[in-house]
Scaffold this active site. Structure first.
Site, PDB file in Angstrom:
ATOM      1  N   ASP A  72       0.843  -1.202   0.000  1.00 40.97           N
ATOM      2  CA  ASP A  72       0.000   0.000   0.000  1.00 40.97           C
ATOM      3  C   ASP A  72       0.880   1.255   0.000  1.00 40.97           C
ATOM      4  OD1 ASP A  72       0.892  -0.123   2.589  1.00 40.97           O
ATOM      5  OD2 ASP A  72      -1.082   0.106   3.523  1.00 40.97           O
ATOM      6  N   SER A  73       2.203   1.058   0.022  1.00 37.46           N
ATOM      7  CA  SER A  73       3.116   2.175  -0.248  1.00 37.46           C
ATOM      8  C   SER A  73       2.824   2.772  -1.616  1.00 37.46           C
ATOM      9  CB  SER A  73       4.574   1.705  -0.155  1.00 37.46           C
ATOM     10  OG  SER A  73       4.767   0.516  -0.888  1.00 37.46           O
ATOM     11  N   ASP A 126      -0.933  -6.221  -0.544  1.00 36.43           N
ATOM     12  CA  ASP A 126      -1.273  -5.582   0.728  1.00 36.43           C
ATOM     13  C   ASP A 126      -2.770  -5.347   0.787  1.00 36.43           C
ATOM     14  OD1 ASP A 126       0.090  -4.804   2.992  1.00 36.43           O
ATOM     15  OD2 ASP A 126       1.135  -3.158   1.996  1.00 36.43           O
ATOM     16  N   LYS A 150      -1.256  -9.481   2.508  1.00 36.78           N
ATOM     17  CA  LYS A 150      -0.542  -9.030   3.704  1.00 36.78           C
ATOM     18  C   LYS A 150      -1.443  -8.075   4.478  1.00 36.78           C
ATOM     19  CE  LYS A 150       3.015  -5.906   3.662  1.00 36.78           C
ATOM     20  NZ  LYS A 150       2.471  -4.837   4.552  1.00 36.78           N
ATOM     21  N   GLU A 160      -1.577  -5.712   8.377  1.00 35.22           N
ATOM     22  CA  GLU A 160      -0.779  -5.158   9.470  1.00 35.22           C
ATOM     23  C   GLU A 160      -1.465  -5.369  10.819  1.00 35.22           C
ATOM     24  OE1 GLU A 160       0.150  -1.056   8.757  1.00 35.22           O
ATOM     25  OE2 GLU A 160       0.984  -1.443   6.766  1.00 35.22           O
ATOM     26  N   GLU A 167       8.992  -4.608  10.729  1.00 35.15           N
ATOM     27  CA  GLU A 167       9.384  -3.272  10.257  1.00 35.15           C
ATOM     28  C   GLU A 167       9.757  -2.371  11.438  1.00 35.15           C
ATOM     29  OE1 GLU A 167       6.754  -1.374   7.439  1.00 35.15           O
ATOM     30  OE2 GLU A 167       7.907   0.498   7.498  1.00 35.15           O
TER      31      GLU A 167
HETATM   32  O1  KIV Z   1       3.464  -1.097   1.677  1.00 33.95           O
HETATM   33  C1  KIV Z   1       4.598  -1.562   1.645  1.00 33.95           C
HETATM   34  O2  KIV Z   1       5.357  -1.329   0.700  1.00 33.95           O
HETATM   35  C2  KIV Z   1       5.025  -2.412   2.742  1.00 33.95           C
HETATM   36  C3  KIV Z   1       6.426  -2.882   2.795  1.00 33.95           C
HETATM   37  C4  KIV Z   1       7.374  -1.782   2.908  1.00 33.95           C
HETATM   38  C5  KIV Z   1       6.654  -3.927   3.803  1.00 33.95           C
HETATM   39  O3  KIV Z   1       4.238  -2.708   3.590  1.00 33.95           O
END
Ligand code: KIV
Length: 294
Positions: free
Chosen positions: A62-63, A101, A130, A132, A199
């Site tokens: 989600d970056s 994500d 993924k 969190e 992280e």
């Molecule tokens: O969103 C993302 O890119 C991430 C990674 C940096 C682990 O969660």
């Protein structure tokens, strides 16, 4: 850009069984002591480059909200944006494991919502999702695993907790917080997560968690003892337009390369030297001329 169609399968469907890294393959790599190389990518071209370069796990993180959309944080990323990026990345990948994500808010309303959104990401081409959060996410992880969806968990500095954390701060420095993170890790592994992102935490703590778990840990700002590492692609390539965090190493300067190439292009257009004759199409030779030459 060429006129030729791109010759990769048109996959809006889940990855083929021939993808060379699988979820069980991740455990196997940990068992053999092989590092997992993980990287984010959000589109066809960079996913393909990562895959062709031997990256094991491509994460549509989600970056994307920051590095692709230019937002200040990840909180506004939507399912629609994630699904689009997963579809684009999927087409570039032949062998890496593609993980998606789950955006902020896409799994916070309960198991039903989480499973429904995770299934959408899998249908778009992700092999795993993924999410969190610590031990409180364990029931959700269990529900996803029961729905046959592999889950990568993510603890420590979790960017989706930005509002609650009041900023991006290294986690687990105090003994009580370190113990809590170790308990989080154990709970998520017991719930069936196949891997765990660590992280923004002290390397000593990440090392302890890594040794305690049989699932692989993937570090970002968590030191070298993790079973694998992940970076945001745009950080690695100097494309993120912000001062790098302590843990980022720039392995290349795509910004400088791109600026120079674009400036060259602009210069040649302004000078009239691009395109030249070899880069131009020509009208067909008139039939009369062909006959007279024969
Ligand atoms: O969103 C993302 O890119 C991430 C990674 C940096 C682990 O969660």
């Amino acid at each position: 850009m060429s006129f030729h169609p791109v010759s990769t399968p048109n996959t809006d469907s889940p990855p083929s069984a021939s993808a060379s890294l699988t979820v069980p393959g991740c455990f196997e790599k940990k068992r053999r002591g092989e590092k997992l190389v993980c990287l984010t990518a959000y589109d066809y071209a960079f996913a393909r480059l990562a895959d062709e370069s031997g990256v094991d796990i491509v994460l549509v993180g989600d970056s994307l909200g920051m590095v692709m959309a230019g937002r200040e944080n990840t909180l506004a990323v939507s399912m629609r944006e994630s699904l689009t990026c997963v579809r684009w990345a999927r087409r570039g990948i032949q062998r890496a494991l593609l993980v998606a994500d789950m955006p902020y808010g896409s799994y916070h309303l309960g198991r039903r919502q989480a499973v429904a959104n995770a299934l959408r990401l899998v249908r778009a081409g992700a092999a795993a999702v993924k999410l969190e959060g610590g031990a409180r996410r364990a029931p959700l992880v269990r529900a996803l695993v029961e729905a046959e969806i592999p889950v990568m968990a993510h603890i420590g500095l979790t960017p989706q907790s930005l509002l609650a954390m009041g900023g991006y701060h290294v986690q687990g420095r105090e003994p009580a917080a370190a113990i809590e993170l170790q308990e989080d890790a154990r709970a998520l592994a017991a719930a069936g997560a196949f891997a765990l992102v660590l992280e923004g935490m002290p390397r000593e703590l990440a090392g302890r968690i890594t040794r305690q778990l049989s699932i692989p840990t993937i570090g970002i700002g968590a030191g070298p003892e993790c079973d694998g590492q992940i970076l945001v692609l745009h950080d690695l390539l100097n494309l993120s337009f912000s001062p790098p965090a302590k843990f980022v190493r720039r392995f290349g300067d795509a910004a400088a390369l791109s600026r120079a190439a674009i400036a060259d292009y602009a210069g040649e257009v302004r000078a009239g030297s691009f395109p030249d004759d070899a880069e131009s199409y020509h009208a067909p030779v008139p039939a009369r001329q062909v006959i007279s030459r024969a």
